[in-house]
Design an enzyme around this catalytic site. Sequence first.
Site, PDB file in Angstrom:
ATOM      1  N   GLU A   1       0.832  -1.208   0.000  1.00 57.43           N
ATOM      2  CA  GLU A   1       0.000   0.000   0.000  1.00 57.43           C
ATOM      3  C   GLU A   1       0.864   1.254   0.000  1.00 57.43           C
ATOM      4  OE1 GLU A   1      -3.187   0.167  -0.521  1.00 57.43           O
ATOM      5  OE2 GLU A   1      -3.229  -2.020  -0.668  1.00 57.43           O
TER       6      GLU A   1
ATOM      7  N   SER B   1      19.284  -7.656  -9.212  1.00 60.22           N
ATOM      8  CA  SER B   1      18.098  -7.727 -10.063  1.00 60.22           C
ATOM      9  C   SER B   1      18.158  -8.763 -11.189  1.00 60.22           C
ATOM     10  CB  SER B   1      17.800  -6.349 -10.657  1.00 60.22           C
ATOM     11  OG  SER B   1      17.416  -5.440  -9.647  1.00 60.22           O
TER      12      SER B   1
ATOM     13  N   HIS C   1       3.129 -10.127  -9.624  1.00 58.48           N
ATOM     14  CA  HIS C   1       4.578 -10.354  -9.642  1.00 58.48           C
ATOM     15  C   HIS C   1       5.295  -9.249  -8.871  1.00 58.48           C
ATOM     16  CE1 HIS C   1       8.603 -11.334 -10.991  1.00 58.48           C
ATOM     17  NE2 HIS C   1       8.743 -10.080 -11.374  1.00 58.48           N
ATOM     18  N   SER C   2       4.895  -8.028  -9.126  1.00 55.86           N
ATOM     19  CA  SER C   2       5.443  -6.874  -8.423  1.00 55.86           C
ATOM     20  C   SER C   2       4.434  -5.741  -8.565  1.00 55.86           C
ATOM     21  CB  SER C   2       6.795  -6.454  -9.022  1.00 55.86           C
ATOM     22  OG  SER C   2       6.613  -5.853 -10.296  1.00 55.86           O
TER      23      SER C   2
END
Length: 445
Positions: free
Chosen positions: A121, A207, A336-337
């Site tokens: 959030e 990453s 996923h993200s």
Amino acid sequence: MAVAIAAARVWRPNRGLSQAALLLLWRPGARGLARSHPHRQQQQFSSLDDKPQFPGASAEFIDKLEFIQPNVISGIPIYRVMDRQGQIINPSEDPHLPKEKVLKLYKSMTLLNTMDRILYESQRQGRISFYMTNYGEEGTHVGSAAALDNTDLVFGQYREAGVLMYRDYPLELFMAQCYGNISDLGKGRQMPVHYGCKERHFVTISSPLATQIPQAVGAAYAAKRANANRVVICYFGEGAASEGDAHAGFNFAATLECPIIFFCRNNGYAISTPTSEQYRGDGIAARGPGYGIMSIRVDGNDVFAVYNATKEARRRAVAENQPFLIEAMTYRIGHHSTSDDSSAYRSVDEVNYWDKQDHPISRLRHYLLSQGWWDEEQEKAWRKQSRKKVMEAFEQAERKPKPNPNLLFSDVYQEMPAQLRKQQESLARHLQTYGEHYPLEHFDK
């Protein structure tokens, strides 16, 4: 060629292989069950012997043309300990963990879930730039973490925050990393959720997909050479297993006989790519035997199954100097993200099934309730307490300034080269001239 399903009946603890019934696959070079010792015996060569003498494989001649089918096995079985109602299926597989440890498993999973909701959030409100939730995969994290020694080295992909949570990584540092403030161990240089902690033996996340796999193998080989009595665990998703680095890592680990656990979280999707489009074989565990790696498939939503498999793999990896592959079948309930909208490629009904019917947290809660170790009042109190903890760390992280911009240039070279010094001086001049256009008041002086 048959899978050693009978291993569950044959390999018993009284033969010195505690819970070795978990490891159901064969190794190349043996026609039946895997041998207990990883070293291959030199084949005796005789020109008079009408048997294959090729050095590249252990096999026999046949006189019938026959291609091997992709699914030699009719589905590798999924090992589990608890059913979906938290009931132990086979008492001999019950790990008999003490109440305190089971409660730590549960509290780590639920605290991670609470942190995920608040930080997700937070990103949606523009407070942080990016986030990845762990919804539905908490059991794979804490179940495996609980089975390791605290000094075992962890290489994560990016969705393994529960491993750090189980190792008591402070909420303040989770928040500091996601906010990139002055308390961030990475000094604000990484994207959110790229955690790392030297004290907890958790290598910093990077990453690019699968780059951690060959790196983890190198670390395991170093541990072997040092006789460190230590294992390396490397986490990755089924999508990352399609990268070339996975092949290189698996092959190096097998040929160099490294004490490493490859832990694949098969959650059904590689971002938006479903497993049906990711591979044609029987998942990731089926690849292990081809590399000479002992392999198993477990129910990733069953924290006890994950614990048992990881603990036995760790024991044997250290004792025998050989790699193990664990494929934990689970489901990614969240997107996923925060850059992804999974409603574009899967239905709400599909997600709701896993969230409501087969969630690792619910399953462990059922177990706790059946043991009389937990009740509804404790649940309400813990939910309230855990949210308070997360919110306090969250508010503290928001108040802290960002690291000094000069830290962009440090910690790469022991002595800063001339070219990098020029860039640092150029930035200083730029900020001196145009600093009013930047929120420098939010950065440490």
